[in-house]
Design a protein around this motif. Structure first.
Motif, PDB file in Angstrom:
ATOM      1  N   LEU A   9       0.703  -1.293   0.092  1.00 44.02           N
ATOM      2  CA  LEU A   9       0.075   0.057   0.060  1.00 44.02           C
ATOM      3  C   LEU A   9       0.971   1.297  -0.066  1.00 44.02           C
ATOM      4  CD1 LEU A   9      -2.712  -1.146   2.630  1.00 44.02           C
ATOM      5  CD2 LEU A   9      -2.985  -1.098   0.243  1.00 44.02           C
ATOM      6  N   ASP A  10       0.941   1.862  -1.079  1.00 49.43           N
ATOM      7  CA  ASP A  10       1.864   3.038  -1.374  1.00 49.43           C
ATOM      8  C   ASP A  10       1.109   3.933  -2.204  1.00 49.43           C
ATOM      9  OD1 ASP A  10       2.502   1.893  -3.477  1.00 49.43           O
ATOM     10  OD2 ASP A  10       4.565   1.414  -3.287  1.00 49.43           O
ATOM     11  N   CYS A  11       1.750   4.929  -2.770  1.00 48.23           N
ATOM     12  CA  CYS A  11       1.212   6.107  -3.823  1.00 48.23           C
ATOM     13  C   CYS A  11       0.866   5.187  -5.091  1.00 48.23           C
ATOM     14  CB  CYS A  11       1.985   7.171  -3.945  1.00 48.23           C
ATOM     15  SG  CYS A  11       2.084   8.101  -2.528  1.00 48.23           S
ATOM     16  N   GLY A  12       1.718   4.258  -5.421  1.00 54.62           N
ATOM     17  CA  GLY A  12       1.638   3.697  -6.652  1.00 54.62           C
ATOM     18  C   GLY A  12       0.630   2.373  -6.914  1.00 54.62           C
ATOM     19  N   ILE A  13      -0.240   2.400  -5.700  1.00 59.59           N
ATOM     20  CA  ILE A  13      -1.222   1.128  -6.101  1.00 59.59           C
ATOM     21  C   ILE A  13      -2.263   1.494  -7.080  1.00 59.59           C
ATOM     22  CG2 ILE A  13      -2.560   2.037  -4.083  1.00 59.59           C
ATOM     23  CD1 ILE A  13      -2.916  -0.888  -3.236  1.00 59.59           C
ATOM     24  N   PHE A  14      -2.721   2.526  -7.154  1.00 60.04           N
ATOM     25  CA  PHE A  14      -3.773   2.617  -8.219  1.00 60.04           C
ATOM     26  C   PHE A  14      -3.078   2.426  -9.733  1.00 60.04           C
ATOM     27  CE2 PHE A  14      -5.083   5.349  -4.576  1.00 60.04           C
ATOM     28  CZ  PHE A  14      -6.195   4.709  -4.407  1.00 60.04           C
ATOM     29  N   ALA A  15      -1.810   2.814  -9.873  1.00 60.58           N
ATOM     30  CA  ALA A  15      -1.272   2.603 -11.301  1.00 60.58           C
ATOM     31  C   ALA A  15      -1.092   1.121 -11.417  1.00 60.58           C
ATOM     32  CB  ALA A  15      -0.072   3.414 -11.201  1.00 60.58           C
ATOM     33  N   ARG A  16      -0.742   0.410 -10.475  1.00 62.19           N
ATOM     34  CA  ARG A  16      -0.415  -1.373 -10.609  1.00 62.19           C
ATOM     35  C   ARG A  16      -1.890  -1.729 -10.621  1.00 62.19           C
ATOM     36  NH1 ARG A  16       3.169  -0.034  -6.349  1.00 62.19           N
ATOM     37  NH2 ARG A  16       1.773  -0.647  -4.665  1.00 62.19           N
TER      38      ARG A  16
END
Length: 180
Positions: A9-16
Protein backbone atom coordinates in the motif's frame (compact mmCIF):
# COMPACT_ATOMS: atom_id res chain seq x y z
CA UNK A 1 -4.41 -13.19 3.27
CA UNK A 2 -4.81 -14.36 -0.30
CA UNK A 3 -1.83 -12.53 -1.78
CA UNK A 4 0.54 -12.84 1.21
CA UNK A 5 2.12 -9.40 1.05
CA UNK A 6 2.52 -9.19 -2.73
CA UNK A 7 0.48 -5.98 -2.71
CA UNK A 8 2.05 -3.01 -0.98
CA UNK A 9 0.00 0.00 0.00
CA UNK A 10 1.78 3.09 -1.27
CA UNK A 11 1.18 5.92 -3.75
CA UNK A 12 1.60 3.66 -6.78
CA UNK A 13 -1.11 1.17 -5.87
CA UNK A 14 -3.69 2.69 -8.22
CA UNK A 15 -1.27 2.58 -11.15
CA UNK A 16 -0.50 -1.10 -10.40
CA UNK A 17 -4.21 -1.96 -10.16
CA UNK A 18 -4.88 -0.18 -13.46
CA UNK A 19 -1.96 -2.01 -15.09
CA UNK A 20 -3.24 -5.35 -13.77
CA UNK A 21 -6.71 -4.82 -15.22
CA UNK A 22 -5.30 -3.67 -18.58
CA UNK A 23 -2.79 -6.51 -18.99
CA UNK A 24 -3.25 -9.53 -16.70
CA UNK A 25 -6.90 -9.68 -15.68
CA UNK A 26 -8.24 -11.48 -18.74
CA UNK A 27 -5.13 -13.52 -19.50
CA UNK A 28 -4.84 -15.25 -16.09
CA UNK A 29 -8.38 -15.92 -14.85
CA UNK A 30 -7.37 -18.98 -12.77
CA UNK A 31 -6.20 -18.13 -9.24
CA UNK A 32 -2.61 -19.01 -8.42
CA UNK A 33 -3.55 -20.69 -5.10
CA UNK A 34 -6.92 -22.38 -5.57
CA UNK A 35 -7.34 -23.52 -1.94
CA UNK A 36 -6.83 -19.97 -0.65
CA UNK A 37 -9.18 -18.61 -3.27
CA UNK A 38 -11.95 -21.09 -2.38
CA UNK A 39 -11.58 -20.29 1.31
CA UNK A 40 -11.65 -16.56 0.58
CA UNK A 41 -14.84 -16.93 -1.47
CA UNK A 42 -16.47 -18.97 1.30
CA UNK A 43 -15.58 -16.46 4.02
CA UNK A 44 -16.68 -13.47 1.95
CA UNK A 45 -19.96 -15.25 1.13
CA UNK A 46 -20.45 -16.04 4.82
CA UNK A 47 -19.86 -12.40 5.76
CA UNK A 48 -22.25 -11.12 3.09
CA UNK A 49 -24.88 -13.61 4.31
CA UNK A 50 -24.40 -12.37 7.89
CA UNK A 51 -24.73 -8.76 6.72
CA UNK A 52 -27.92 -9.54 4.81
CA UNK A 53 -29.36 -11.44 7.77
CA UNK A 54 -28.50 -8.51 10.03
CA UNK A 55 -30.32 -6.08 7.73
CA UNK A 56 -33.36 -8.31 7.20
CA UNK A 57 -33.92 -9.49 10.77
CA UNK A 58 -32.43 -6.48 12.61
CA UNK A 59 -31.35 -8.22 15.82
CA UNK A 60 -32.38 -6.44 19.01
CA UNK A 61 -29.03 -7.20 20.61
CA UNK A 62 -26.68 -5.82 17.96
CA UNK A 63 -23.45 -6.11 20.01
CA UNK A 64 -24.01 -9.87 20.43
CA UNK A 65 -24.75 -10.17 16.70
CA UNK A 66 -21.51 -8.35 15.88
CA UNK A 67 -19.61 -10.52 18.35
CA UNK A 68 -21.03 -13.63 16.65
CA UNK A 69 -19.84 -12.39 13.24
CA UNK A 70 -16.34 -11.75 14.63
CA UNK A 71 -16.23 -15.17 16.30
CA UNK A 72 -17.38 -16.94 13.14
CA UNK A 73 -14.59 -15.23 11.20
CA UNK A 74 -12.04 -16.14 13.87
CA UNK A 75 -13.15 -19.77 13.85
CA UNK A 76 -13.17 -19.89 10.04
CA UNK A 77 -9.57 -18.64 9.76
CA UNK A 78 -8.42 -20.96 12.56
CA UNK A 79 -10.14 -23.93 10.90
CA UNK A 80 -8.55 -23.01 7.56
CA UNK A 81 -5.09 -22.91 9.16
CA UNK A 82 -5.54 -26.25 10.94
CA UNK A 83 -6.98 -27.93 7.83
CA UNK A 84 -4.09 -26.65 5.72
CA UNK A 85 -1.62 -28.00 8.27
CA UNK A 86 -3.18 -31.45 8.00
CA UNK A 87 -3.27 -31.26 4.18
CA UNK A 88 0.47 -30.47 4.17
CA UNK A 89 1.18 -33.32 6.65
CA UNK A 90 2.02 -31.04 9.55
CA UNK A 91 0.58 -32.65 12.64
CA UNK A 92 0.40 -30.91 16.03
CA UNK A 93 1.86 -32.25 19.25
CA UNK A 94 -0.49 -34.05 21.68
CA UNK A 95 -0.40 -31.07 24.07
CA UNK A 96 -1.89 -28.92 21.30
CA UNK A 97 -4.70 -31.41 20.69
CA UNK A 98 -5.34 -31.65 24.45
CA UNK A 99 -5.47 -27.86 24.85
CA UNK A 100 -7.71 -27.58 21.79
CA UNK A 101 -10.14 -30.10 23.32
CA UNK A 102 -10.08 -28.20 26.62
CA UNK A 103 -10.72 -24.98 24.70
CA UNK A 104 -13.82 -26.41 23.04
CA UNK A 105 -15.10 -27.92 26.29
CA UNK A 106 -14.66 -24.72 28.30
CA UNK A 107 -16.19 -22.59 25.53
CA UNK A 108 -19.27 -24.82 25.44
CA UNK A 109 -19.65 -24.45 29.20
CA UNK A 110 -19.00 -20.70 29.06
CA UNK A 111 -21.55 -20.16 26.29
CA UNK A 112 -24.15 -22.03 28.34
CA UNK A 113 -23.73 -19.48 31.12
CA UNK A 114 -23.53 -16.59 28.63
CA UNK A 115 -26.90 -17.45 27.11
CA UNK A 116 -28.61 -18.10 30.46
CA UNK A 117 -29.88 -14.58 30.83
CA UNK A 118 -29.89 -13.35 34.40
CA UNK A 119 -29.64 -9.68 33.47
CA UNK A 120 -30.72 -7.47 30.63
CA UNK A 121 -28.43 -4.55 29.86
CA UNK A 122 -31.13 -2.92 27.72
CA UNK A 123 -33.40 -2.45 30.74
CA UNK A 124 -32.93 -0.03 33.62
CA UNK A 125 -30.98 -1.48 36.56
CA UNK A 126 -34.07 -1.84 38.76
CA UNK A 127 -35.92 -3.91 36.16
CA UNK A 128 -32.83 -5.92 35.26
CA UNK A 129 -32.36 -6.95 38.92
CA UNK A 130 -35.70 -8.77 38.80
CA UNK A 131 -34.09 -11.40 36.55
CA UNK A 132 -31.28 -12.05 39.05
CA UNK A 133 -30.99 -15.58 40.42
CA UNK A 134 -29.41 -17.16 43.47
CA UNK A 135 -25.65 -17.46 43.49
CA UNK A 136 -24.33 -20.74 42.12
CA UNK A 137 -20.80 -21.16 43.41
CA UNK A 138 -19.94 -20.71 47.09
CA UNK A 139 -23.10 -18.62 47.57
CA UNK A 140 -21.15 -15.74 46.08
CA UNK A 141 -20.81 -16.13 42.27
CA UNK A 142 -23.85 -15.91 39.99
CA UNK A 143 -24.23 -17.04 36.36
CA UNK A 144 -22.55 -13.93 34.98
CA UNK A 145 -19.52 -14.38 37.25
CA UNK A 146 -19.27 -18.05 36.29
CA UNK A 147 -19.42 -16.98 32.62
CA UNK A 148 -16.44 -14.67 33.17
CA UNK A 149 -14.42 -17.31 35.02
CA UNK A 150 -15.04 -20.12 32.52
CA UNK A 151 -14.60 -17.89 29.46
CA UNK A 152 -11.26 -16.68 30.83
CA UNK A 153 -10.17 -20.31 31.14
CA UNK A 154 -11.37 -20.92 27.57
CA UNK A 155 -9.38 -17.94 26.33
CA UNK A 156 -6.30 -19.21 28.15
CA UNK A 157 -6.58 -22.69 26.65
CA UNK A 158 -7.26 -21.16 23.24
CA UNK A 159 -4.11 -19.05 23.44
CA UNK A 160 -2.06 -22.07 24.55
CA UNK A 161 -3.47 -24.01 21.60
CA UNK A 162 -2.44 -21.27 19.16
CA UNK A 163 0.92 -20.87 20.90
CA UNK A 164 1.79 -24.58 20.57
CA UNK A 165 0.25 -25.16 17.13
CA UNK A 166 3.55 -24.65 15.29
CA UNK A 167 5.93 -26.09 17.89
CA UNK A 168 6.82 -28.98 15.59
CA UNK A 169 8.37 -26.45 13.19
CA UNK A 170 10.88 -25.11 15.73
CA UNK A 171 13.90 -26.94 14.31
CA UNK A 172 12.83 -26.85 10.67
CA UNK A 173 14.73 -24.41 8.41
CA UNK A 174 12.63 -21.38 7.58
CA UNK A 175 12.87 -21.88 3.82
CA UNK A 176 11.29 -25.37 4.18
CA UNK A 177 8.22 -24.20 6.09
CA UNK A 178 5.11 -24.13 3.91
CA UNK A 179 3.25 -20.81 3.88
CA UNK A 180 -0.50 -20.98 3.54
Amino acid sequence: MYYMGVISLDCGIFARISHFFRTDFFTSPKPLYMDRFVFLVLVVTLNFAAAILGVVFQPGDFPSFLLAVFLINLLAYFAYYVIMKFIHSEYPYPITIFCGALTMLTWICALYFYFSTVTNWQLPAALSRVKNMECLVLDFYDNHDVWHIISSMALFFGFVTVLTLDDHLLNKPRDQIKVF
